[in-house]
Design an enzyme around this catalytic site. Structure first.
Site, PDB file in Angstrom:
ATOM      1  N   GLY A 181      41.224  72.609  16.145  1.00  0.00           N
ATOM      2  CA  GLY A 181      40.129  73.576  16.043  1.00  0.00           C
ATOM      3  C   GLY A 181      39.042  73.559  17.093  1.00  0.00           C
ATOM      4  N   GLY A 183      39.184  73.853  20.425  1.00  0.00           N
ATOM      5  CA  GLY A 183      39.518  74.437  21.735  1.00  0.00           C
ATOM      6  C   GLY A 183      38.727  75.681  22.090  1.00  0.00           C
ATOM      7  N   CYS A 186      40.533  78.730  20.837  1.00  0.00           N
ATOM      8  CA  CYS A 186      41.146  78.482  19.540  1.00  0.00           C
ATOM      9  C   CYS A 186      40.340  79.194  18.460  1.00  0.00           C
ATOM     10  CB  CYS A 186      41.102  76.974  19.319  1.00  0.00           C
ATOM     11  SG  CYS A 186      41.348  76.502  17.635  1.00  0.00           S
TER      12      CYS A 186
HETATM   13  P1  5GP Z   1      39.943  73.414  25.617  1.00  0.00           P
HETATM   14  O1  5GP Z   1      39.981  72.314  26.614  1.00  0.00           O
HETATM   15  O2  5GP Z   1      40.218  74.752  26.236  1.00  0.00           O
HETATM   16  O3  5GP Z   1      38.698  73.414  24.787  1.00  0.00           O
HETATM   17  O4  5GP Z   1      41.134  73.127  24.570  1.00  0.00           O
HETATM   18  C1  5GP Z   1      42.471  73.055  24.978  1.00  0.00           C
HETATM   19  C2  5GP Z   1      43.330  72.811  23.763  1.00  0.00           C
HETATM   20  O5  5GP Z   1      43.216  73.884  22.812  1.00  0.00           O
HETATM   21  C3  5GP Z   1      44.825  72.782  24.040  1.00  0.00           C
HETATM   22  O6  5GP Z   1      45.258  71.597  24.650  1.00  0.00           O
HETATM   23  C4  5GP Z   1      45.401  72.991  22.648  1.00  0.00           C
HETATM   24  O7  5GP Z   1      45.446  71.806  21.899  1.00  0.00           O
HETATM   25  C5  5GP Z   1      44.390  73.915  22.005  1.00  0.00           C
HETATM   26  N1  5GP Z   1      44.875  75.291  21.968  1.00  0.00           N
HETATM   27  C6  5GP Z   1      45.439  76.006  22.956  1.00  0.00           C
HETATM   28  N2  5GP Z   1      45.757  77.254  22.554  1.00  0.00           N
HETATM   29  C7  5GP Z   1      45.405  77.337  21.259  1.00  0.00           C
HETATM   30  C8  5GP Z   1      45.494  78.376  20.280  1.00  0.00           C
HETATM   31  O8  5GP Z   1      45.938  79.504  20.520  1.00  0.00           O
HETATM   32  N3  5GP Z   1      45.060  78.046  19.032  1.00  0.00           N
HETATM   33  C9  5GP Z   1      44.569  76.814  18.732  1.00  0.00           C
HETATM   34  N4  5GP Z   1      44.195  76.576  17.495  1.00  0.00           N
HETATM   35  N5  5GP Z   1      44.428  75.839  19.646  1.00  0.00           N
HETATM   36  C10 5GP Z   1      44.853  76.089  20.886  1.00  0.00           C
END
Ligand code: 5GP
Length: 347
Positions: A181, A183, A186
């Protein structure tokens, strides 16, 4: 119904307390870590930051540039075996050692993962990745992969609690990926109400993993170099970044020109954009749990990665950690209700 009263923390809820230090300069800080993994016995040495296995982050081009900084890239799972084959034939061994092969948990994924790993033994990391790591199916899949690949480093996730971290390690994972949650693209918390503030998830899962000789990756939720440091300070052995590395020349995303400015499309791997591209649309029984955004195009990732690593080095000098490995021992977090002074805008 039960309520846990203890307040859980995100990166925005803490700051590092500075400590006396004998370090004179950031250049004295060593961000390289050496790991010997629990099951595979494989050794790896490098800077434990990982580009996320997302379409417009975890590309071959990203891996080629980040490997120069000893940083890892989890390659997204949408390259064909032929594309892998061509890349591996022309890549340096050092680049291959800084790549992770991502896989889902279907029989076809299992086959494809084996074909990719067979291309070169320098490919040592397998990242088994599903949105809900609490599924019994993941545990069984990890057992199956461990049996068939005794000498590969297996990463499994995503989870956010100590009990499930332990279960995945006992099933054969060397490393557990932590984060549900947080991301940048996300929407799980909005669509489902499920989640766990990322810093507390890291602290609790690291404690559980380290007790069993396992490791964790803090995955998601880092918005600035300070957050990367906080993830390491909380006990993450590795930190995975999506949004912070998106929007670059090497990210492999689509560049869109709007009103004379260049942008790059960035989307969650469970977003409608991703499902339209890879699965023929959003299946009727599910909701998209990711969003699509346009990021200002940022050119090469070189400057960004230097900025991130420079920030982490600087954190280490503020708390007196000569090596990244010491950062968590040197960390005292103070709980706060303020972060950046934004009177003149965001940094
Ligand atoms: P960020 O560094 O962009 O905050 O988070 C990256 C992480 O978000 C990814 O490695 C993955 O675990 C998660 N993530 C990527 N795409 C999605 C998505 O469509 N839904 C959700 N719930 N998490 C995602």
């Amino acid at each position: 119904m039960r309520i846990e009263q203890e307040l859980k923390l995100g990166f925005k809820d803490v700051l590092f307390r500075p400590k006396r230090s004998t370090l004179k300069s950031r250049s004295q800080v060593n961000l390289t870590r050496e790991f010997t993994f629990k099951y595979s016995g494989r050794q790896w040495c490098g800077v434990p930051v990982i580009a996320a296995n997302m379409d417009s982050v975890g590309s071959f081009e990203m891996a080629t540039v980040l490997a120069k900084h000893d940083v890892l890239t989890a390659i997204h799972k949408h390259y064909s075996v032929d594309e892998w084959s061509e890349f591996v034939a022309n890549a340096d061994e050092n680049v291959l050692q800084h790549m992770m092969v991502s896989t889902g948990t279907s029989d076809a994924d299992f086959e494809k993962m084996h074909q990719i790993l067979a291309l070169n033994d320098a490919l040592m990391f397998v990242c088994i990745d599903i949105a809900n790591g609490y599924s019994e199916h993941l545990v069984e899949f990890v057992e199956k992969v461990r049996e068939s690949l005794p000498d590969k480093v297996i990463i499994a996730g995503n989870v956010v609690t100590g009990d499930m971290t332990e279960e995945l390690i006992l099933a054969g994972a060397d490393i557990v990926k932590v984060g549900i949650g947080p991301g940048s693209v996300c929407t799980t918390r909005v669509k489902t109400g499920v989640g766990y503030p990322q810093l507390s998830a890291i602290i609790e899962c690291a404690d559980a993993a380290h007790g069993l000789g396992g490791r964790i990756i803090g995955d998601g939720g880092c918005t600035c170099p300070g957050d990367v440091s906080k993830a390491f300070g909380g006990g993450a052995d590795f930190v995975m970044l999506g949004g912070m590395l998106a929007g670059h020349k090497e990210s492999g995303g689509e560049v869109v020109v709007k009103d004379g400015e260049s942008y790059m499309k960035f989307y969650g791997m469970s977003s409608k954009s991703a499902m339209d591209k890879h699965s023929g649309g959003v299946a009727k029984y599910r909701a998209a749990e990711g969003k699509t955004v346009l990021l200002p195009y940022r050119g090469s990732v070189e400057d960004t990665i230097q900025d991130i690593l420079g920030g982490v080095r600087s954190t280490c000098t503020y708390v007196g950690a000569a090596q990244l490995k010491e950062l968590t021992k040197r960390t005292t977090f103070i709980r706060v209700e303020e972060q950046e002074n934004q009177v003149f805008g965001k940094a």
